[in-house]
Design a protein around this motif. Structure first.
Motif, short mmCIF file in Angstrom:
data_model
loop_
_atom_site.label_atom_id
_atom_site.label_comp_id
_atom_site.label_asym_id
_atom_site.label_seq_id
_atom_site.Cartn_x
_atom_site.Cartn_y
_atom_site.Cartn_z
N TYR A 179 71.39 24.66 53.74
CA TYR A 179 70.10 23.97 53.85
C TYR A 179 68.99 24.95 53.49
O TYR A 179 68.94 26.05 54.06
CB TYR A 179 69.87 23.46 55.27
CG TYR A 179 70.69 22.26 55.65
CD1 TYR A 179 70.27 20.98 55.33
CD2 TYR A 179 71.89 22.41 56.33
CE1 TYR A 179 71.02 19.87 55.69
CE2 TYR A 179 72.65 21.32 56.70
CZ TYR A 179 72.21 20.04 56.37
OH TYR A 179 72.95 18.95 56.73
N PRO A 180 68.09 24.58 52.58
CA PRO A 180 66.98 25.47 52.26
C PRO A 180 66.11 25.71 53.50
O PRO A 180 65.87 24.78 54.27
CB PRO A 180 66.19 24.70 51.19
CG PRO A 180 67.15 23.69 50.65
CD PRO A 180 68.09 23.37 51.76
N ASN A 181 65.69 26.92 53.72
CA ASN A 181 64.81 27.33 54.83
C ASN A 181 65.47 27.26 56.21
O ASN A 181 64.77 27.31 57.22
CB ASN A 181 63.52 26.50 54.85
CG ASN A 181 62.76 26.61 53.55
OD1 ASN A 181 62.72 27.68 52.95
ND2 ASN A 181 62.20 25.52 53.10
N ASP A 217 64.67 24.54 60.77
CA ASP A 217 63.76 25.51 60.16
C ASP A 217 62.69 25.81 61.21
O ASP A 217 61.86 24.97 61.51
CB ASP A 217 63.11 24.93 58.90
CG ASP A 217 62.04 25.85 58.30
OD1 ASP A 217 61.88 26.99 58.79
OD2 ASP A 217 61.36 25.41 57.36
N GLU A 263 72.98 34.66 53.60
CA GLU A 263 72.06 33.75 54.28
C GLU A 263 72.57 33.39 55.66
O GLU A 263 71.82 33.27 56.62
CB GLU A 263 71.85 32.47 53.46
CG GLU A 263 71.17 32.67 52.13
CD GLU A 263 72.14 33.10 51.02
OE1 GLU A 263 73.37 33.14 51.26
OE2 GLU A 263 71.65 33.42 49.92
#
Length: 149
Positions: free
Chosen positions: A74-76, A99, A23
């Motif tokens: 962190y998501p996104n 994001d 990621e």
């Protein structure tokens, strides 16, 4: 003996690097005035990267990998805006995580061109810029620029 020293050296060097997650490899890094690039992005939070014992350029590489790994939690997360960095005695890099997946370029139009002004009072220019910002615009080259979608 030479082989033993070479193996020990490689083990010592490889132990100091930071491996990036999958990621983290895909995060874009924004520097030097890139705040405009994050205008339409969602702020997710802050992240820090450290090199623990290394300073200088090698330490910055380690700190950048650590920063990306922390930001990728962190998501996104798609982008990191660098807000602080230092190299000595250890390297550290701080950034804001964004994001930008819903980013859409906005058309801009100069609403009012300023007349050529010489020796204009700085306080007056500052007030104009504040008024422009309060209406959602950006003060650029003595003009108020407002996004039109």
């Amino acid at each position: 003996m030479k082989r033993l020293l070479a193996v020990c050296g490689l083990v010592a060097i490889s132990g100091c690097s930071t491996t990036m997650s999958d990621e983290a490899r895909y995060l874009s890094v924004i520097r030097d005035g890139g705040v405009i690039a994050t205008m339409n992005c969602e702020l997710l939070g802050n992240a820090t990267g450290n090199s623990t014992i290394w300073g200088g350029p090698a330490g910055l590489d380690i700190a950048m990998a650590d920063l990306k790994n922390n930001a990728a939690k962190y998501p996104n997360a798609t982008s990191i805006l660098i807000t602080y960095s230092k190299m000595n005695p250890i390297s550290q890099i701080d950034g804001k995580v964004y994001d930008c997946s819903n980013y859409k370029p906005a058309k801009i139009e100069v609403v009012k061109s300023a007349k050529a002004e010489t020796n204009k009072d700085i306080a007056s220019q500052f007030e104009k810029a504040k008024k422009c910002q309060s209406k959602g615009g950006v003060w650029i080259n003595n003009s108020c620029v407002i996004s039109i979608e």
